[in-house]
Design an enzyme around this catalytic site. Sequence first.
Site, short mmCIF file in Angstrom:
data_model
loop_
_atom_site.label_atom_id
_atom_site.label_comp_id
_atom_site.label_asym_id
_atom_site.label_seq_id
_atom_site.Cartn_x
_atom_site.Cartn_y
_atom_site.Cartn_z
N ARG A 57 0.87 -1.20 0.00
CA ARG A 57 0.00 0.00 0.00
C ARG A 57 0.89 1.23 0.00
O ARG A 57 1.69 1.43 0.92
CB ARG A 57 -0.86 -0.03 1.26
CG ARG A 57 -1.89 1.07 1.35
CD ARG A 57 -2.89 0.75 2.46
NE ARG A 57 -3.74 1.88 2.75
CZ ARG A 57 -3.78 2.54 3.90
NH1 ARG A 57 -2.99 2.16 4.90
NH2 ARG A 57 -4.57 3.56 4.08
N PHE A 62 1.91 10.64 1.76
CA PHE A 62 1.43 10.07 3.01
C PHE A 62 2.43 9.03 3.52
O PHE A 62 3.29 9.34 4.33
CB PHE A 62 0.02 9.48 2.82
CG PHE A 62 -0.59 8.90 4.08
CD1 PHE A 62 -0.25 9.40 5.33
CD2 PHE A 62 -1.52 7.87 4.00
CE1 PHE A 62 -0.81 8.86 6.49
CE2 PHE A 62 -2.09 7.34 5.15
CZ PHE A 62 -1.73 7.83 6.40
N GLN A 65 3.49 1.31 3.01
CA GLN A 65 3.20 0.26 3.99
C GLN A 65 3.61 -1.12 3.47
O GLN A 65 3.37 -1.46 2.32
CB GLN A 65 1.69 0.25 4.31
CG GLN A 65 1.31 -0.70 5.45
CD GLN A 65 -0.15 -0.50 5.87
OE1 GLN A 65 -0.73 0.56 5.66
NE2 GLN A 65 -0.74 -1.53 6.44
N ASN A 103 -1.54 -0.91 12.21
CA ASN A 103 -2.41 -1.70 13.10
C ASN A 103 -3.86 -1.58 12.66
O ASN A 103 -4.18 -0.85 11.73
CB ASN A 103 -2.22 -1.26 14.57
CG ASN A 103 -2.61 0.19 14.80
OD1 ASN A 103 -3.58 0.70 14.23
ND2 ASN A 103 -1.87 0.89 15.66
N PHE A 114 4.90 0.95 8.44
CA PHE A 114 4.88 1.93 7.35
C PHE A 114 5.98 2.96 7.58
O PHE A 114 6.49 3.12 8.69
CB PHE A 114 3.50 2.61 7.21
CG PHE A 114 3.04 3.38 8.41
CD1 PHE A 114 3.33 4.74 8.55
CD2 PHE A 114 2.29 2.77 9.41
CE1 PHE A 114 2.89 5.46 9.66
CE2 PHE A 114 1.85 3.48 10.53
CZ PHE A 114 2.15 4.83 10.65
N LEU A 151 -1.33 10.67 13.46
CA LEU A 151 -1.06 9.26 13.77
C LEU A 151 -0.33 9.08 15.10
O LEU A 151 -0.15 7.96 15.57
CB LEU A 151 -0.22 8.62 12.65
CG LEU A 151 -0.85 8.62 11.25
CD1 LEU A 151 0.07 7.94 10.25
CD2 LEU A 151 -2.23 7.97 11.26
N HIS A 155 -0.13 5.03 16.46
CA HIS A 155 0.79 4.07 15.82
C HIS A 155 2.16 4.22 16.45
O HIS A 155 2.68 5.32 16.55
CB HIS A 155 0.87 4.34 14.31
CG HIS A 155 -0.42 4.11 13.60
ND1 HIS A 155 -0.76 2.89 13.05
CD2 HIS A 155 -1.48 4.92 13.38
CE1 HIS A 155 -1.96 2.97 12.51
NE2 HIS A 155 -2.43 4.19 12.70
#
Length: 198
Positions: A57, A62, A65, A103, A114, A151, A155
């Site tokens: 991904r 951004f 991942q 997660n 990521f 985040l 995370h």
Amino acid sequence: MGFIQFEKPAQGEEIAIMTTNHGTLKIRLFEEQAPKTVENFKTHVKNGYYNGLIFHRIIKDFMLQGGDPTGTGMGGESIWGKAFPDEFSEEVLNFRGALSMANSGPNTNGSQFFIVQKDSVEEQMLGQLKGASFPDEAVEAYKEHGGTPWLDFRHSVFGQVFEGMDIVDAIANVKTGVQDKPVEDVVIKKLEIVAYEG
């Protein structure tokens, strides 16, 4: 006090070297701030768990991942065979270049991670951080380096790319298709733990 995230590793410190089919990244690991997360990652690396896996991904501006053996975003497990708790520290945040755990909610860490690629934080977001009594120093660092502050404390940050962000940016620019999956595989050819030699 600056953030340790932007300091080079010490001589002899264990770092991760990630060789991809687009180039190589060098990553500092934050054992003190995220001991269990780093133990999980290092053990997986030493066992060859991540070798040959893809970044499944990728979202430009951004993050990238990876770390899922199934390549779907639905798989992967920790070295303990079950999810393990989040580890948060105000000393390491989701700045550009951060290595963070992916997660599916609180305390659901497995093997997926990521790398934050976003290189700026919008003024409005910086204002919200100040309003939410985020430390001034963190707001300044986000302004200077970029990242994904929303985040933080969701995370676990356990590492930082200190060499090869140009490769991260190149990977972020690949063509993606359904569910942000690259059209041509972006492969982690090899991940290894080595002593930093400067």
